[in-house]
Design a protein around this motif. Structure first.
Motif, PDB file in Angstrom:
ATOM      1  N   THR A 171      42.800 -45.129  58.187  1.00 33.77           N
ATOM      2  CA  THR A 171      44.147 -45.539  58.566  1.00 33.77           C
ATOM      3  C   THR A 171      44.964 -45.667  57.290  1.00 33.77           C
ATOM      4  O   THR A 171      44.541 -46.337  56.333  1.00 33.77           O
ATOM      5  CB  THR A 171      44.118 -46.882  59.313  1.00 33.77           C
ATOM      6  N   GLN A 189      48.533 -36.526  55.897  1.00 36.18           N
ATOM      7  CA  GLN A 189      47.863 -35.877  57.029  1.00 36.18           C
ATOM      8  C   GLN A 189      47.012 -34.690  56.605  1.00 36.18           C
ATOM      9  O   GLN A 189      46.131 -34.250  57.352  1.00 36.18           O
ATOM     10  CB  GLN A 189      48.915 -35.473  58.070  1.00 36.18           C
ATOM     11  N   ARG A 195      45.066 -42.097  61.577  1.00 33.28           N
ATOM     12  CA  ARG A 195      46.466 -42.407  61.885  1.00 33.28           C
ATOM     13  C   ARG A 195      47.210 -42.738  60.605  1.00 33.28           C
ATOM     14  O   ARG A 195      46.614 -43.196  59.619  1.00 33.28           O
ATOM     15  CB  ARG A 195      46.558 -43.575  62.865  1.00 33.28           C
ATOM     16  N   TYR A 231      46.339 -52.422  64.498  1.00 29.18           N
ATOM     17  CA  TYR A 231      45.836 -51.060  64.713  1.00 29.18           C
ATOM     18  C   TYR A 231      44.420 -50.881  64.162  1.00 29.18           C
ATOM     19  O   TYR A 231      43.816 -49.830  64.354  1.00 29.18           O
ATOM     20  CB  TYR A 231      46.755 -50.039  64.034  1.00 29.18           C
TER      21      TYR A 231
END
Ligand code: ZN
Ligand code: ZN
Length: 345
Positions: A171, A189, A195, A231
């Motif tokens: 994350t 990414q 994420r 998260y």
């Protein structure tokens, strides 16, 4: 030629300047086809950077080589090129180790005599010294808007992500969704995180961050640290990429990562009104890296990633304006009415 020049705090003008000429055997003269306004230009605009009256401004450019000195071997007249925001010598101790951003003869475009007296990118022409080292040819199929950020903010976003040591499944929290933060969202990414969360407080920026695949977190309405923990089962992000340059943002980054996590900071330091939270970094076994990017080694791979359709840096452009309208453009960018402005001579 026309160029943006500095005349005092908050006083940039578009003025008529002599067309620059080749001065050394390794120089190239570039006819600029696109320039842009960078967040660090605002540091000059606000008087936070030492600069001389009349200095040319701008350090993000693409263009076409018009002439080269007799010792230039690689780039040729007619080549489409992008320049890094600073030039290196290629021969000093740091350059020979590939650390061009620490070159002993480093000079920055558009920053006046104090930073090496180079020309500016918000202009019609610019001379680039040691052109074989300090220019990259743009591959066919990559347009000016896609290529321009390779020389500065895209490399900076990549540098942040690479030095965050992101691993597949991580994350990642990106602190700040300005142009560099948005580039960091894109580049993170490439490393396969589960994420990417992105913190900011400007609607238009959060919207772009969401479009680029991040979960936008609005720090006006939520506590970003609590949100990031929610998260990640309460532990925090594995990696935080700090793209603001204020102590408050560094604190958010440090508080956002889990124990043993990594904070990679690329925001240009401004308003240093606080202390670095050293105790937290020590107590929680954090890795902290900071720096301005070593652009040169990243230019070729980033251009290839763009050509392959894996990076879309042009998506941060919010306004396309003429060089003649630079004064208005600066006012808009300063007021955060524009995410990223490109200027066409
Ligand atoms: Zn910049
Ligand atoms: Zn050097």
């Amino acid at each position: 030629m026309k160029a943006v020049t500095y005349h005092g705090v908050g006083d940039f003008r578009v003025t008529e300047q002599p067309k620059p000429e080749l001065t050394g055997p390794n120089d190239a003269l570039v006819r600029i086809t696109l320039g842009s306004i960078c967040g660090s230009d605002l540091h000059i605009y606000h008087g936070h950077t030492p600069i001389d009256e009349g200095a040319l401004i701008g350090h993000e450019m693409v263009g076409v080589v018009e002439a080269v000195g007799p010792e230039v071997r690689d780039v040729r007249p007619g080549d489409r090129v992008v320049a890094p925001f600073f030039t290196a010598c290629g021969g000093c101790y740091q350059c020979r180790r590939g650390w061009y951003s620490q070159c002993e003869e480093r000079a920055i475009f558009g920053h006046g005599t104090f930073f090496g007296g180079l020309g500016g990118a918000q202009a019609e022409y610019c001379v680039v010294p040691r052109a074989d080292l300090n220019l990259a040819r743009i591959p066919d199929g990559v347009d000016d808007e896609q290529a321009i950020f390779v020389g500065d903010i895209l490399s900076t976003g990549y540098f942040a992500a690479e030095r965050g040591q992101i691993r597949p499944g991580d994350t990642v929290a990106v602190i700040g969704a300005g142009p560099v933060g948005l580039m960091a969202v894109m580049c993170a990414q490439l490393f396969g995180p589960a994420r990417v969360l992105c913190v900011d407080m400007v609607d238009s920026r959060l919207e772009v961050a969401g479009d680029l695949g991040a979960v936008p977190l609005d720090s006006r309405v939520t506590n970003p640290v609590v949100e990031i923990q929610s998260y990640t089962g309460g532990v925090g992000a594995d990696v935080a990429l700090e793209c603001v340059g204020r102590i408050a943002a560094i604190e958010t980054a440090i508080n956002s990562v889990r124990g043993g996590g990594t904070v990679s900071s690329v925001g240009v330091p401004s308003a240093i009104n606080g202390d670095f939270p050293y105790f937290d970094a020590w107590n929680r076994d954090l890795t902290f890296r900071a720096g301005w990017t070593n652009v040169h080694p990243y230019m070729r791979p980033l251009l290839d990633l763009i050509a392959a359709g894996r990076l879309h840096p042009e998506r941060v452009i919010s306004h396309r304006m003429r060089l003649d309208d630079a004064v208005v453009a600066y006012r808009m960018f300063d007021q955060k009415e524009a995410t990223k402005i490109v200027l066409r001579p």
